[in-house]
Design an enzyme around this catalytic site. Structure first.
Site, PDB file in Angstrom:
ATOM      1  N   HIS A 167      30.550  42.738  56.816  1.00  9.00           N
ATOM      2  CA  HIS A 167      31.851  42.664  56.215  1.00  9.00           C
ATOM      3  C   HIS A 167      32.258  44.144  55.817  1.00  9.00           C
ATOM      4  O   HIS A 167      33.600  44.272  55.429  1.00  9.00           O
ATOM      5  CB  HIS A 167      31.672  42.149  54.565  1.00  9.00           C
ATOM      6  CG  HIS A 167      31.166  40.783  54.509  1.00  9.00           C
ATOM      7  ND1 HIS A 167      32.225  39.810  54.075  1.00  9.00           N
ATOM      8  CD2 HIS A 167      30.125  40.023  54.999  1.00  9.00           C
ATOM      9  CE1 HIS A 167      31.710  38.670  54.358  1.00  9.00           C
ATOM     10  NE2 HIS A 167      30.412  38.635  54.528  1.00  9.00           N
ATOM     11  N   ASP A 376      38.238  50.880  54.802  1.00 13.40           N
ATOM     12  CA  ASP A 376      38.019  49.023  54.143  1.00 13.40           C
ATOM     13  C   ASP A 376      37.773  48.242  55.359  1.00 13.40           C
ATOM     14  O   ASP A 376      38.400  48.090  56.186  1.00 13.40           O
ATOM     15  CB  ASP A 376      38.983  48.972  53.326  1.00 13.40           C
ATOM     16  CG  ASP A 376      38.564  48.197  52.227  1.00 13.40           C
ATOM     17  OD1 ASP A 376      37.709  47.615  52.284  1.00 13.40           O
ATOM     18  OD2 ASP A 376      39.121  47.899  50.970  1.00 13.40           O
TER      19      ASP A 376
HETATM   20  P1  ADQ Z   1      35.003  44.895  48.471  1.00 14.22           P
HETATM   21  O1  ADQ Z   1      34.763  46.240  48.725  1.00 14.22           O
HETATM   22  O2  ADQ Z   1      34.274  44.284  47.116  1.00 14.22           O
HETATM   23  O3  ADQ Z   1      34.560  43.805  49.650  1.00 14.22           O
HETATM   24  P2  ADQ Z   1      37.915  43.565  48.558  1.00 14.22           P
HETATM   25  O4  ADQ Z   1      37.717  42.855  49.952  1.00 14.22           O
HETATM   26  O5  ADQ Z   1      39.054  44.224  48.175  1.00 14.22           O
HETATM   27  O6  ADQ Z   1      36.559  44.656  48.190  1.00 14.22           O
HETATM   28  O7  ADQ Z   1      37.198  42.564  47.491  1.00 14.22           O
HETATM   29  C1  ADQ Z   1      37.602  42.487  45.979  1.00 14.22           C
HETATM   30  C2  ADQ Z   1      37.202  41.202  45.363  1.00 14.22           C
HETATM   31  O8  ADQ Z   1      37.150  41.676  44.016  1.00 14.22           O
HETATM   32  C3  ADQ Z   1      38.412  40.701  45.412  1.00 14.22           C
HETATM   33  O9  ADQ Z   1      38.536  39.242  45.422  1.00 14.22           O
HETATM   34  C4  ADQ Z   1      39.432  40.913  44.129  1.00 14.22           C
HETATM   35  O10 ADQ Z   1      40.012  40.020  43.363  1.00 14.22           O
HETATM   36  C5  ADQ Z   1      37.953  41.218  43.072  1.00 14.22           C
HETATM   37  N1  ADQ Z   1      38.179  42.091  41.903  1.00 14.22           N
HETATM   38  C6  ADQ Z   1      38.779  43.203  42.182  1.00 14.22           C
HETATM   39  N2  ADQ Z   1      39.155  43.759  40.864  1.00 14.22           N
HETATM   40  C7  ADQ Z   1      38.514  42.966  39.996  1.00 14.22           C
HETATM   41  C8  ADQ Z   1      38.453  42.668  38.664  1.00 14.22           C
HETATM   42  N3  ADQ Z   1      38.786  43.870  37.649  1.00 14.22           N
HETATM   43  N4  ADQ Z   1      38.246  41.583  37.951  1.00 14.22           N
HETATM   44  C9  ADQ Z   1      37.805  40.262  38.928  1.00 14.22           C
HETATM   45  N5  ADQ Z   1      37.804  40.708  40.031  1.00 14.22           N
HETATM   46  C10 ADQ Z   1      38.435  41.656  40.707  1.00 14.22           C
HETATM   47  C11 ADQ Z   1      33.691  44.183  50.858  1.00 14.22           C
HETATM   48  C12 ADQ Z   1      34.226  44.971  52.164  1.00 14.22           C
HETATM   49  C13 ADQ Z   1      35.916  44.598  52.131  1.00 14.22           C
HETATM   50  C14 ADQ Z   1      35.854  43.087  52.521  1.00 14.22           C
HETATM   51  C15 ADQ Z   1      34.913  42.196  51.657  1.00 14.22           C
HETATM   52  C16 ADQ Z   1      34.945  40.671  52.212  1.00 14.22           C
HETATM   53  O11 ADQ Z   1      34.473  46.191  51.315  1.00 14.22           O
HETATM   54  O12 ADQ Z   1      36.538  45.541  52.882  1.00 14.22           O
HETATM   55  O13 ADQ Z   1      37.332  42.753  52.324  1.00 14.22           O
HETATM   56  O14 ADQ Z   1      33.958  42.625  51.583  1.00 14.22           O
HETATM   57  O15 ADQ Z   1      34.552  40.814  53.506  1.00 14.22           O
END
Ligand code: ADQ
Length: 472
Positions: A167, A376
C-alpha cells in the site's frame, strides 16, 4: 480444525473495532474502510477468512483469541505480545520500513532486536494462514508489515496461489539498499506469484532491485525467482468505494451539515481543507508554511479565507510523531497569533477522528482541498474529495508525489518541496474561475466512477489467477 477457506486475506489488522456492549462485554464491530468493502464480495462468495491482529496486546501465557464470524466471513486473530507490538509494529514496521519507503523524509532507525520480532511475527501470520487455507486456495497478503510472509507461506504450503499488495511506495534501489536485511525482505516478497504496487514506478523499482541485488533474470514485468518460478510485478492503483461516498454526499444530512460548517466558520469566501493522519509524510508543515507566507504577503486574507486542518491522531508511541505534533501545533498557534482575530482564527486545527458523515460534510463544504504529501502510496483522501463533489465544484491541490496524481490528472498538481511553486498552485486553485473548476472536477469524477475499489480488487485477483503469471 474448522472448514478451510479457498480465499484468505492477510493484513496486519483485522477489519474490526472494539466496542463495549451491554454489561461491559466486548463486541467487535466491522470498521469502515475501502479494503474490507473491496474484499467483502469475494470473502462472502468464497466463505473466506481474514487473518490479522485484533489491535490489543495478549498477555504472556494467555490463550490465543478464538476465530469468530463477522457478517459472512471468518476472522482469525493473530496474537501479539506487548514486546512484539513495540518491536515488530512500532519498531521495524513503522520506524525502519515506513520512513525508508517514503524517501527517508525522516531518517529510518534500525535495531537488530526489531528484525528478530518482525521475522517471528511474519512466521506466526504464515502459520495461522496455512491452517486457514484450503488446498489450492488463493491468499492475498497486504502491506509492508508482512513482507516476509509470502516466502514463509510458500515453503509451508506450495499448493497456494499467493498475491502480495504493497500500500505504500516501493523505494528506488539506492534507498532500499540501506535496509540491513534487504536480501531477506526481497526474497520474502518473491515468495508471491504476483506482487502489486500502487504505481508503475514501484513495480519498476522492484524489478530493478531483483535484477541488481539478487542478479535475477527479468523480462518485462516478470522476474524469474531463485527457485525458477515466474513472479509478476505490476501496478494496481487502489481506490475507494465511490458510490458510498457519492450517496453520503447527496444525503440531506451531509448537505445540511456542510452548510452549517461554512456558517460556523463565518461564511468565508474560500474554505481551504486538509485531512490527514498526523504523519510526517503528509506534508502538513509545508502546507501551513505556504498558507502563512501567502497571508504575510497579503495575497490571502482572513476572514475571507479560512483553513481547516483535520489531523487524525496516529502512531503516538513512535519516534518522530510526538515531535511532528508539537511542530504542527506550534505553527497553528503562530499563524493564529499573527493573522487571527478574537473569534476569527485563520486556522481551525482538529486533532480528532471523525465519522464518515462528518468527513463527507467537510469535503462538500471545502472550496480547495489540499493534499500535499512529500511521498504517499496513493492517498485516498484525494479520491474521497473528488467522489464527494457531486456538485462538480471544488478544487483539488494534489502533490505529484502521491500515487493519486497518476490518475487524477486534472487536479492542480504541485511539488510540495518547492514552496514558491506550492504557493502559486494554491493561489491558482483559489482564484480559478468556476467553469475551469467544474471542468476539472467533472473529468476526475468520471475517471473515478470507472475506477473504484471493486475494480481494483477484481483486477488484482484476475492477474493473480491468470496463467500468464506462472508460465515458464
Ligand atoms: P494512509 O497513510 O492512512 O494509508 P490515506 O490513503 O490518505 O492514508 O487514507 C486515510 C484514510 O483515513 C481515508 O480513508 C480518510 O478518510 C481516513 N481519515 C483521515 N482522517 C480521518 C479522521 N480525522 N477521521 C476519520 N477518518 C479519517 C495507506 C497509504 C496510502 C494509501 C492507503 C490505501 O499510506 O498512500 O492510499 O494506505 O492503500
Amino acid at each position: 480444525m474448522s472448514a478451510r477457506s479457498s480465499f484468505v486475506v492477510v493484513a496486519n489488522r483485522l477489519p474490526v473495532d472494539r466496542v463495549t456492549g451491554p454489561n461491559g462485554s466486548v463486541i467487535w464491530r466491522r470498521s469502515p474502510g475501502g479494503l474490507v468493502t473491496a474484499m467483502q464480495p469475494v470473502l462472502s462468495s468464497q466463505r473466506g477468512t481474514w487473518v490479522g491482529w485484533l489491535g490489543n496486546a495478549t498477555q504472556h501465557g494467555a490463550p490465543p483469541p478464538e476465530p469468530f464470524q463477522l457478517d459472512d466471513f471468518r476472522l482469525r486473530p493473530v496474537p501479539l505480545t506487548q514486546e512484539e507490538i513495540t518491536r515488530y509494529y512500532e519498531g521495524f514496521s513503522n520506524s525502519s520500513l515506513w520512513p525508508l519507503y517514503h524517501d527517508a523524509v525522516e531518517p529510518a532507525t534500525f535495531k537488530r532486536r526489531w528484525w528478530e520480532a518482525y521475522r517471528r511475527v511474519n512466521h506466526r501470520f504464515a502459520e495461522a494462514t496455512s491452517e486457514e487455507a484450503a488446498p489450492g486456495a488463493t491468499v492475498w497478503v497486504q502491506d509492508y508489515q508482512l513482507q516476509l510472509m509470502p516466502s514463509i507461506l510458500r515453503e509451508m504450503r506450495p499448493d497456494l496461489r499467493i498475491g502480495f499488495f504493497l500500500h505504500i511506495p516501493f523505494p528506488p534501489f539506492e534507498l532500499f539498499m540501506q535496509l540491513p536485511r534487504r536480501a531477506e525482505i526481497l526474497r520474502g516478497l518473491l515468495g508471491a506469484d504476483l506482487v502489486g504496487f500502487q504505481r508503475p514506478l514501484g513495480a519498476r523499482n522492484f524489478i530493478n532491485l531483483s535484477k541488481h541485488l539478487l542478479e535475477l533474470h527479468t523480462h518485462s514485468n516478470t522476474i524469474q525467482a531463485e527457485d525458477g518460478r515466474r513472479v509478476m510485478a505490476d501496478a494496481f492503483p487502489i481506490s475507494i468505494d465511490v458510490s458510498e461516498m457519492e450517496h453520503l454526499a447527496e444525503s440531506p444530512e451531509v448537505q445540511t451539515r456542510a452548510k452549517q460548517i461554512r456558517a460556523e466558520l463565518g461564511d468565508p469566501r474560500v474554505l481551504l481543507l486538509g485531512v490527514d493522519r498526523l504523519d510526517y509524510t503528509k506534508g502538513i508543515e509545508r502546507r501551513f508554511k505556504a498558507f502563512r507566507e501567502l497571508l504575510a504577503e497579503g495575497r490571502l486574507t482572513v476572514p475571507e479565507t479560512v483553513m481547516v486542518q483535520v489531523a487524525t491522531p496516529s502512531r503516538e508511541r513512535v519516534e518522530h510523531y510526538p515531535a511532528l505534533r508539537s511542530k504542527v501545533e506550534r505553527e497553528v498557534g503562530r499563524i493564529n497569533g499573527e493573522y487571527g482575530r478574537v473569534g476569527v482564527p485563520a486556522v481551525h486545527y482538529l486533532h480528532q477522528s471523525y465519522s464518515r458523515t462528518e468527513l463527507a460534510a467537510l469535503y462538500c463544504a471545502a472550496d480547495v482541498m489540499m493534499v500535499t504529501p512529500l511521498r504517499d502510496g496513493m492517498n485516498l483522501v484525494a479520491k474521497e474529495y473528488v467522489a464527494a463533489r457531486v456538485d462538480d465544484r471544488g478544487a483539488l491541490v494534489l502533490s505529484e508525489f502521491a500515487g493519486a496524481a497518476d490518475e487524477l490528472r486534472q487536479a492542480f498538481t504541485c511539488n510540495p518541496h518547492d514552496l514558491d511553486g506550492l504557493k502559486q498552485t494554491l493561489l491558482h486553485a483559489v482564484r480559478a474561475e468556476e467553469p475551469e473548476v467544474r471542468r476539472r472536477m467533472r473529468m476526475m469524477r468520471r475517471y473515478l466512477r470507472a475506477h473504484d475499489v471493486n475494480r481494483w480488487a477484481i483486477s488484482f485477483l484476475t492477474a493473480l489467477g491468470s496463467p500468464e503469471s506462472d508460465r515458464p
